[in-house]
Design a protein around this motif. Structure first.
Motif, PDB file in Angstrom:
ATOM      1  N   VAL A 144      -2.021   6.670  -5.032  1.00  0.00           N
ATOM      2  CA  VAL A 144      -3.036   5.854  -5.719  1.00  0.00           C
ATOM      3  C   VAL A 144      -2.440   4.494  -6.093  1.00  0.00           C
ATOM      4  O   VAL A 144      -3.054   3.445  -5.872  1.00  0.00           O
ATOM      5  CB  VAL A 144      -3.570   6.585  -6.972  1.00  0.00           C
ATOM      6  CG1 VAL A 144      -4.457   5.647  -7.804  1.00  0.00           C
ATOM      7  CG2 VAL A 144      -4.356   7.825  -6.564  1.00  0.00           C
ATOM      8  N   ARG A 145      -1.217   4.507  -6.661  1.00  0.00           N
ATOM      9  CA  ARG A 145      -0.587   3.244  -7.051  1.00  0.00           C
ATOM     10  C   ARG A 145      -0.361   2.340  -5.840  1.00  0.00           C
ATOM     11  O   ARG A 145      -0.623   1.140  -5.882  1.00  0.00           O
ATOM     12  CB  ARG A 145       0.744   3.510  -7.758  1.00  0.00           C
ATOM     13  CG  ARG A 145       0.603   3.923  -9.218  1.00  0.00           C
ATOM     14  CD  ARG A 145       1.944   3.837  -9.948  1.00  0.00           C
ATOM     15  NE  ARG A 145       2.957   4.705  -9.356  1.00  0.00           N
ATOM     16  CZ  ARG A 145       3.175   5.971  -9.718  1.00  0.00           C
ATOM     17  NH1 ARG A 145       2.445   6.516 -10.681  1.00  0.00           N
ATOM     18  NH2 ARG A 145       4.103   6.687  -9.133  1.00  0.00           N
ATOM     19  N   ALA A 146       0.106   2.932  -4.742  1.00  0.00           N
ATOM     20  CA  ALA A 146       0.392   2.150  -3.539  1.00  0.00           C
ATOM     21  C   ALA A 146      -0.872   1.489  -2.996  1.00  0.00           C
ATOM     22  O   ALA A 146      -0.891   0.299  -2.660  1.00  0.00           O
ATOM     23  CB  ALA A 146       1.018   3.053  -2.475  1.00  0.00           C
ATOM     24  N   LEU A 147      -1.957   2.266  -2.932  1.00  0.00           N
ATOM     25  CA  LEU A 147      -3.207   1.725  -2.387  1.00  0.00           C
ATOM     26  C   LEU A 147      -3.811   0.685  -3.332  1.00  0.00           C
ATOM     27  O   LEU A 147      -4.357  -0.330  -2.895  1.00  0.00           O
ATOM     28  CB  LEU A 147      -4.209   2.862  -2.133  1.00  0.00           C
ATOM     29  CG  LEU A 147      -3.785   3.834  -1.014  1.00  0.00           C
ATOM     30  CD1 LEU A 147      -4.698   5.056  -0.997  1.00  0.00           C
ATOM     31  CD2 LEU A 147      -3.817   3.120   0.346  1.00  0.00           C
ATOM     32  N   HIS A 148      -3.680   0.925  -4.617  1.00  0.00           N
ATOM     33  CA  HIS A 148      -4.224  -0.009  -5.612  1.00  0.00           C
ATOM     34  C   HIS A 148      -3.561  -1.381  -5.463  1.00  0.00           C
ATOM     35  O   HIS A 148      -4.228  -2.424  -5.502  1.00  0.00           O
ATOM     36  CB  HIS A 148      -3.990   0.552  -7.020  1.00  0.00           C
ATOM     37  CG  HIS A 148      -4.845  -0.081  -8.090  1.00  0.00           C
ATOM     38  ND1 HIS A 148      -4.422  -1.129  -8.870  1.00  0.00           N
ATOM     39  CD2 HIS A 148      -6.115   0.186  -8.486  1.00  0.00           C
ATOM     40  CE1 HIS A 148      -5.395  -1.465  -9.721  1.00  0.00           C
ATOM     41  NE2 HIS A 148      -6.435  -0.681  -9.509  1.00  0.00           N
ATOM     42  N   THR A 149      -2.254  -1.364  -5.265  1.00  0.00           N
ATOM     43  CA  THR A 149      -1.524  -2.617  -5.060  1.00  0.00           C
ATOM     44  C   THR A 149      -1.857  -3.219  -3.692  1.00  0.00           C
ATOM     45  O   THR A 149      -2.132  -4.413  -3.561  1.00  0.00           O
ATOM     46  CB  THR A 149      -0.002  -2.363  -5.142  1.00  0.00           C
ATOM     47  OG1 THR A 149       0.292  -1.797  -6.413  1.00  0.00           O
ATOM     48  CG2 THR A 149       0.792  -3.663  -4.955  1.00  0.00           C
ATOM     49  N   TYR A 150      -1.880  -2.353  -2.677  1.00  0.00           N
ATOM     50  CA  TYR A 150      -2.105  -2.811  -1.309  1.00  0.00           C
ATOM     51  C   TYR A 150      -3.421  -3.575  -1.162  1.00  0.00           C
ATOM     52  O   TYR A 150      -3.512  -4.587  -0.479  1.00  0.00           O
ATOM     53  CB  TYR A 150      -2.094  -1.612  -0.360  1.00  0.00           C
ATOM     54  CG  TYR A 150      -2.252  -1.986   1.087  1.00  0.00           C
ATOM     55  CD1 TYR A 150      -1.149  -2.389   1.854  1.00  0.00           C
ATOM     56  CD2 TYR A 150      -3.507  -1.984   1.685  1.00  0.00           C
ATOM     57  CE1 TYR A 150      -1.306  -2.760   3.172  1.00  0.00           C
ATOM     58  CE2 TYR A 150      -3.675  -2.350   3.001  1.00  0.00           C
ATOM     59  CZ  TYR A 150      -2.568  -2.738   3.746  1.00  0.00           C
ATOM     60  OH  TYR A 150      -2.726  -3.117   5.045  1.00  0.00           O
ATOM     61  N   TYR A 151      -4.466  -3.093  -1.850  1.00  0.00           N
ATOM     62  CA  TYR A 151      -5.778  -3.739  -1.720  1.00  0.00           C
ATOM     63  C   TYR A 151      -5.997  -4.842  -2.753  1.00  0.00           C
ATOM     64  O   TYR A 151      -7.111  -5.307  -2.962  1.00  0.00           O
ATOM     65  CB  TYR A 151      -6.900  -2.697  -1.787  1.00  0.00           C
ATOM     66  CG  TYR A 151      -6.953  -1.860  -0.519  1.00  0.00           C
ATOM     67  CD1 TYR A 151      -7.339  -2.445   0.699  1.00  0.00           C
ATOM     68  CD2 TYR A 151      -6.598  -0.516  -0.517  1.00  0.00           C
ATOM     69  CE1 TYR A 151      -7.363  -1.705   1.868  1.00  0.00           C
ATOM     70  CE2 TYR A 151      -6.625   0.233   0.638  1.00  0.00           C
ATOM     71  CZ  TYR A 151      -7.011  -0.364   1.832  1.00  0.00           C
ATOM     72  OH  TYR A 151      -7.026   0.346   2.983  1.00  0.00           O
ATOM     73  N   GLY A 152      -4.923  -5.235  -3.454  1.00  0.00           N
ATOM     74  CA  GLY A 152      -5.016  -6.387  -4.368  1.00  0.00           C
ATOM     75  C   GLY A 152      -5.829  -6.104  -5.618  1.00  0.00           C
ATOM     76  O   GLY A 152      -6.472  -6.998  -6.171  1.00  0.00           O
ATOM     77  N   LEU A 153      -5.830  -4.868  -6.072  1.00  0.00           N
ATOM     78  CA  LEU A 153      -6.641  -4.522  -7.242  1.00  0.00           C
ATOM     79  C   LEU A 153      -5.874  -4.651  -8.558  1.00  0.00           C
ATOM     80  O   LEU A 153      -6.471  -4.602  -9.627  1.00  0.00           O
ATOM     81  CB  LEU A 153      -7.182  -3.084  -7.098  1.00  0.00           C
ATOM     82  CG  LEU A 153      -8.095  -2.838  -5.886  1.00  0.00           C
ATOM     83  CD1 LEU A 153      -8.435  -1.362  -5.779  1.00  0.00           C
ATOM     84  CD2 LEU A 153      -9.376  -3.670  -6.007  1.00  0.00           C
ATOM     85  N   ASP A 154      -4.547  -4.794  -8.508  1.00  0.00           N
ATOM     86  CA  ASP A 154      -3.751  -4.850  -9.734  1.00  0.00           C
ATOM     87  C   ASP A 154      -4.142  -6.049 -10.599  1.00  0.00           C
ATOM     88  O   ASP A 154      -4.464  -7.123 -10.089  1.00  0.00           O
ATOM     89  CB  ASP A 154      -2.246  -4.970  -9.401  1.00  0.00           C
ATOM     90  CG  ASP A 154      -1.692  -3.688  -8.797  1.00  0.00           C
ATOM     91  OD1 ASP A 154      -2.426  -2.677  -8.774  1.00  0.00           O
ATOM     92  OD2 ASP A 154      -0.532  -3.719  -8.335  1.00  0.00           O
ATOM     93  N   LYS A 155      -4.097  -5.835 -11.931  1.00  0.00           N
ATOM     94  CA  LYS A 155      -4.306  -6.921 -12.888  1.00  0.00           C
ATOM     95  C   LYS A 155      -3.297  -8.016 -12.608  1.00  0.00           C
ATOM     96  O   LYS A 155      -2.129  -7.745 -12.342  1.00  0.00           O
ATOM     97  CB  LYS A 155      -4.071  -6.398 -14.310  1.00  0.00           C
ATOM     98  CG  LYS A 155      -5.332  -6.326 -15.127  1.00  0.00           C
ATOM     99  CD  LYS A 155      -5.063  -6.051 -16.583  1.00  0.00           C
ATOM    100  CE  LYS A 155      -4.486  -4.675 -16.833  1.00  0.00           C
ATOM    101  NZ  LYS A 155      -4.746  -4.189 -18.190  1.00  0.00           N
TER     102      LYS A 155
END
Lengths: 420, 420
Positions: free
Chosen positions: A406-417
């Motif tokens: 989940v963390r990897a995909l969240h970062t990969y798709y540019g969703l991080d704050k």
């Protein structure tokens, strides 16, 4: 000036002090010149208490009487809310489902709203009153009280909003909006300013338990703009949208057309404890899938992912599906003891995790699925199953890699704050 | 076969187990071939909880909303009772006031029943169903829920009995009938088999808190025979009247004509902590009494006994009345600070006890009052005040002789249990 329906859930009206806090949100909107109708749930814990009594009275109770008992909880909150609003100088009146009336079918305990007579509410709204309506309930063609089933208050609010032609329906709850993923797993999860109905439906069914699916479906069908926001915010604070600009805090759930810049991926969701079961060498003929999943439905087993590949020579194929870990043995038993299903053998295992990426942008952007698989491969995570829909791609992986994925995909798709 | 309305008060339906116990009484009547309708109060404590929330919400609440909140308690009990009866194999359905409908005026919180539509209940009764009706409430001409005020469930039961033409209305409560006097004071107090409406009215207002006065008045007006009995009796035990013969246990409250052998005195009642206040040398002219008691009513002081004697020469007289001890100072203050009342002085004291003997037989038997005074004199008890009505004689005596006086009169009028 806008016409708004606001809905408060059980934790937002858990006691008189909380009801007062909720009422201050209503007052802010009224003071701003808006027409406001309120929909309320029962005080948290009350519905469980009532259901407990019903079950103590009889395990095999008449659903009509269950409804008569359980619907009393919202009646209490509605009256208390009207009293609190009146004390704040706002003309207010409570309405039970039968008083509006909110018409439903007679499927007691899980009734569907068939129509709402808008005239009573409309008249009050035009005169500057705040009607407070009991959520979760209506009245059947036989003049019996019905309930809509758990979480039905969201549905009531959307239906009322549609009936009175509200500009939006604000759902006050104990979270302040819809996030790109679970903030407990990814601290850098962002609150979304806007999300489309379709994305919200996929998010809700995949475990983001902010809104009941049913209410989102109704909102989409009736084109009612939904806002998810927190009742614990300071009611007197300036209204700021999640991006800090003046506006409505929380997340707006709306038609895709209202979202100018569509994210390719809006969110990443996780469902753990999924067991996978594979039937090897199933006869590849019409009615086979129906027989398998019929046998499971007969045992009230809810199936999640289903994958069937084409067979090599048109004679036999493999079918794989997932169920909750807790239903694994029951599901295997249901299949083994059903003579009408022909297969070579059953294999399976517990402890899977389903990871999904969701976004309406997928429709117009190729390569979302392949980039997802690549991102997981980069972390050395093996993919066991893949299913896709128009705006969602899901994979089943080993439970132990769930949070990492989940963390990897969240970062990969540019969703991080940005600032975290 | 009889048609019966049975009513269960709050302590008789305090929890699901008690509701089950109450339902067994209903089952016994149904099994005996009777048509039965049930009227229920809220579970004991629930109404207080709801009223507490309303007061917490606002001291100055709208009575319509008070009613909407508070009426929910009976809705819960009615549903649970219907469920429990169904489990016992009895077809049952709950009805809130608005579903019957029970029509009331719109004096919220203290509404009066204006009519009951009998057809819904009548139809169910004819088909062998047991309708369970929420007591204490109805619906106003504006389709708002109303409540009848505390103790209103007895009134609901009587009104329903009148509407459906019931043979009798049985009030199940936590005592097993109406006694000749308070058994805590006189252990040899007897339970009455029958008592007339008129006597019951005098008994109730004098402190025998078994039935609300209002329900007895309605029963008398509508000629509904009432039975007061205990819900804690064994529901499966043979039905025996208080005299041990087969019949209905408890006390029948009925028309005087139905009571063959009229007791001269049916009961002795006691009210303690009465303060007496005398205005000496009040001008004996029209409007004086109105001025005095108007001044007290303005301060919401409830006056009990009032005695005025004729004046010697038509110029001045003495007026004496009693109020609760706790209101004594307030009453004296109200009179001293009212310029429109002319008198020489105020004298008074606290600590009086009012003893009354009640009986329709008094009408035809002379000398009841004088024999009462004689019985008290024999015990050396001084009488301070005397008032009489058609079927009642009351005296005020010193508080410390109260129990002695009650026991003496109880014995004197032959009310003691034979075998005790």
């Amino acid at each position: 000036m806008a016409r708004i329906v606001v809905k408060f859930g059980g934790t937002s009206v858990a006691n008189v002090e909380r009801i007062r806090q909720a009422a201050r949100h209503v007052k802010r909107e009224v003071d701003a010149g808006n027409e406001v109708a309120v929909v309320v749930s029962a005080m948290s814990g009350k519905t469980n208490e009532l259901v407990g009594w019903v079950n103590e009275a009889s395990k095999f109770h008449d659903a009509r009487e269950y409804d008569a008992v359980v619907a009393s909880g919202e009646q209490v909150t509605a009256g208390l809310m009207a009293i609190v609003l009146s004390e704040m100088g706002i003309q207010s009146r409570s309405f039970a489902g039968w008083q509006v009336p909110i018409y439903t079918d007679d499927a007691h305990g899980a009734a569907r709203i068939t129509g709402i007579e808008p005239s009573t509410l409309d008249e009050r709204l035009c005169q500057g009153w705040v009607p407070v309506i009991t959520g979760f309930q209506g009245v059947s063609p036989h003049q019996r009280i019905t309930t809509l089933g758990r979480g039905g208050s969201d549905t009531s609010a959307v239906a009322v909003a549609a009936a009175v032609g509200a500009d939006r329906c604000e759902i006050y709850t104990d979270v302040d909006g819809v996030y790109t993923t679970d903030p407990r797993i990814v601290p850098r999860a962002r609150r979304l300013s806007k999300i489309s109905f379709e994305e919200m439906l996929e998010m809700a069914s995949l475990g983001a338990k902010v809104l009941m699916i049913r209410s989102v479906e109704l909102a989409m069908a009736q084109k009612v703009r939904l806002v998810v926001r927190s009742s614990f915010d300071d009611p007197e604070a300036p209204q700021l949208a999640p991006d800090g600009t003046p506006g409505i805090p929380g997340t707006l759930v709306c038609d895709e057309d209202e979202i100018m810049e569509k994210q390719i991926v809006s969110g990443v969701t996780l469902a753990k404890s999924e067991a996978k079961i594979t039937l090897r060498d199933v006869k590849d003929k019409p009615g086979v899938a129906a027989a398998i999943f019929g046998a499971l439905a007969d045992r009230s087993i809810v199936v999640d992912m289903i994958v069937q590949n084409v067979s090599d020579d048109g004679s036999v194929t493999d079918i794989t599906f997932t169920v909750p870990d807790s239903e694994y043995e029951k599901a295997v038993d249901a299949l083994e003891n059903n003579d009408s299903i022909e297969y070579a053998k059953i294999v399976g295992s517990k402890g899977g995790a389903k990871i999904s990426v969701i976004g309406v942008g997928m429709r117009s952007h190729a390569g979302v699925a392949s980039s997802m698989f690549r991102a997981l491969a980069d972390k050395g995570i093996n993919i066991q199953l893949i299913t896709t829909s128009e705006i969602k791609t899901s994979v089943l992986i080993d439970d132990q890699y769930a949070e990492l994925a989940v963390r990897a995909l969240h970062t990969y798709y540019g969703l991080d704050k940005k600032d975290a």
